[in-house]
Design a protein around this motif. Structure first.
Motif, PDB file in Angstrom:
ATOM      1  N   LYS A 103      -5.702   9.906   2.983  1.00 59.31           N
ATOM      2  CA  LYS A 103      -5.015   8.613   2.672  1.00 59.31           C
ATOM      3  C   LYS A 103      -6.804   8.552   1.647  1.00 59.31           C
ATOM      4  O   LYS A 103      -7.255   7.529   1.188  1.00 59.31           O
ATOM      5  N   ARG A 119       2.492   1.667  -3.664  1.00 58.87           N
ATOM      6  CA  ARG A 119       1.628   2.287  -4.026  1.00 58.87           C
ATOM      7  C   ARG A 119       1.091   3.573  -3.891  1.00 58.87           C
ATOM      8  O   ARG A 119       1.517   4.757  -5.354  1.00 58.87           O
ATOM      9  N   TRP A 120       0.810   4.174  -3.077  1.00 58.85           N
ATOM     10  CA  TRP A 120       0.542   5.599  -2.861  1.00 58.85           C
ATOM     11  C   TRP A 120       1.785   6.274  -3.136  1.00 58.85           C
ATOM     12  O   TRP A 120       1.797   7.403  -3.441  1.00 58.85           O
ATOM     13  N   PHE A 157       0.758  -1.236   0.602  1.00 62.01           N
ATOM     14  CA  PHE A 157       0.038   0.366  -0.091  1.00 62.01           C
ATOM     15  C   PHE A 157       0.906   1.144  -0.202  1.00 62.01           C
ATOM     16  O   PHE A 157       0.623   2.536  -0.850  1.00 62.01           O
ATOM     17  N   VAL A 189      -4.312   0.392  -3.741  1.00 61.71           N
ATOM     18  CA  VAL A 189      -5.512   1.442  -3.210  1.00 61.71           C
ATOM     19  C   VAL A 189      -6.540   1.705  -3.847  1.00 61.71           C
ATOM     20  O   VAL A 189      -6.506   1.693  -5.523  1.00 61.71           O
TER      21      VAL A 189
END
Length: 308
Positions: free
Chosen positions: A227, A157-158, A154, A190
């Motif tokens: 987020k 990818r973020w 995560f 995500v």
């Protein structure tokens, strides 16, 4: 009389026994026993440190300046120092697997643990593999170092999506479900929100036709704290239409006959997409006869020929 004689004999022998015992414990042997004792030092005596060399600050500074460590050796030493703290991505090496956990060496005093369920059977690592993991806790209540692969995926990818937002680059997402106001898009680990108004430049009547389809997107809102990501497909279409719009404006003139598509229907007329430009076709120009509502003549997405 007989009893008196026995008593005298015992008394006479007693001194010989005591004499023998005293002789066995010789005074000459006492120093040998005392020699085993170690002399006790007086640690409060200031003279105890007379033979210790005292180094001044200046001598230490001069020594450090004279000891020039080669850059290659110094860098090799610095590479061995790993700054490990919680809630960060860190490289590790797989050193063991069992039925429950995957053991990862991250350079800490003990191996880190990842729940085996975070790996699919096809993606299960083997001993020796280098993987990037997320450090949740250096030590939990049981003293274990807890790691996570899912959170590492995560965060990685973020990080990529943050760069895409900063550079306004296009990404690919898959629309996975419909919710109130729009769609949920899977961006690999995500998820993002795609508003219904940002799917197309034309109004959409049936959102379900977009389900399980890949679509080009651009990030229009990126909330680091929550987020939260909002994406748009419409902005990409508008950019491509901008070029067509500029070309069309140069060629457009009164009396031109053009092909268009019905984009929207209102009570007073129809909006027609001419390829980057929306034109209004008034209700009175739809037909020579009387028209109560434009929907009697045209429908959405109908191709029609119009005159400027």
């Amino acid at each position: 009389v007989k009893e008196n004689k026995i008593t005298e004999s015992v008394v006479e022998k007693a001194p010989e026994t005591v004499k023998a015992f005293v002789e066995s414990v010789s005074v000459e042997k006492t120093p040998a026993a005392l020699s085993n004792f170690v002399e006790v030092k007086d640690y409060l005596n200031s003279k105890l440190f007379d033979d210790i060399r005292v180094v001044s600050r200046q001598e230490i500074t001069e020594t450090v300046e004279n000891n020039n460590i080669p850059e290659k050796i110094n860098q090799a030493y610095l590479d061995t120092l790993v700054d490990i703290s919680e809630h960060q991505l860190i490289q590790g090496r797989v050193v063991g697997l069992n039925e429950r956990d995957v053991l990862i060496d991250i350079g800490f005093k003990s191996e880190g643990i990842i729940d085996r369920n975070e790996f699919s059977e096809d993606d299960l690592p083997v001993i020796g593999n280098q993987i990037e993991v997320y450090l949740e806790f250096l030590e939990d209540a049981s003293g274990n170092t807890i790691l996570s692969k899912e959170k590492a995926d995560f965060m990685r990818r973020w990080r990529d999506l943050r760069e895409a937002y900063a550079n306004q680059t296009e990404i690919i997402g898959k629309i996975i479900r419909r919710i109130k106001g729009g769609m949920i898009v899977d961006l690999e680990v995500v998820q993002a929100f795609l508003p219904g108004s940002q799917i197309d430049v034309r109004p959409i009547q049936d959102f379900d036709i977009y389900l399980n389809k890949n679509i080009e997107l651009r990030i229009v809102k990126f909330n680091e704290a929550r987020k939260n990501i909002v994406v748009s497909h419409k902005v990409i279409l508008e950019d491509s239409l901008q070029v067509q719009r500029e070309i069309l404006f140069k060629e457009l003139e009164i009396g031109s006959i053009l092909e268009g598509r019905v984009k929207n229907i209102t009570d007073f007329g129809v909006f027609v997409d001419l390829g980057g430009i929306d034109g209004l076709l008034h209700i009175t120009d739809l037909s020579w006869g009387r028209v109560n509502h434009p929907s009697e003549i045209v429908s959405l997405n109908d191709d029609i020929t119009v005159k400027v």
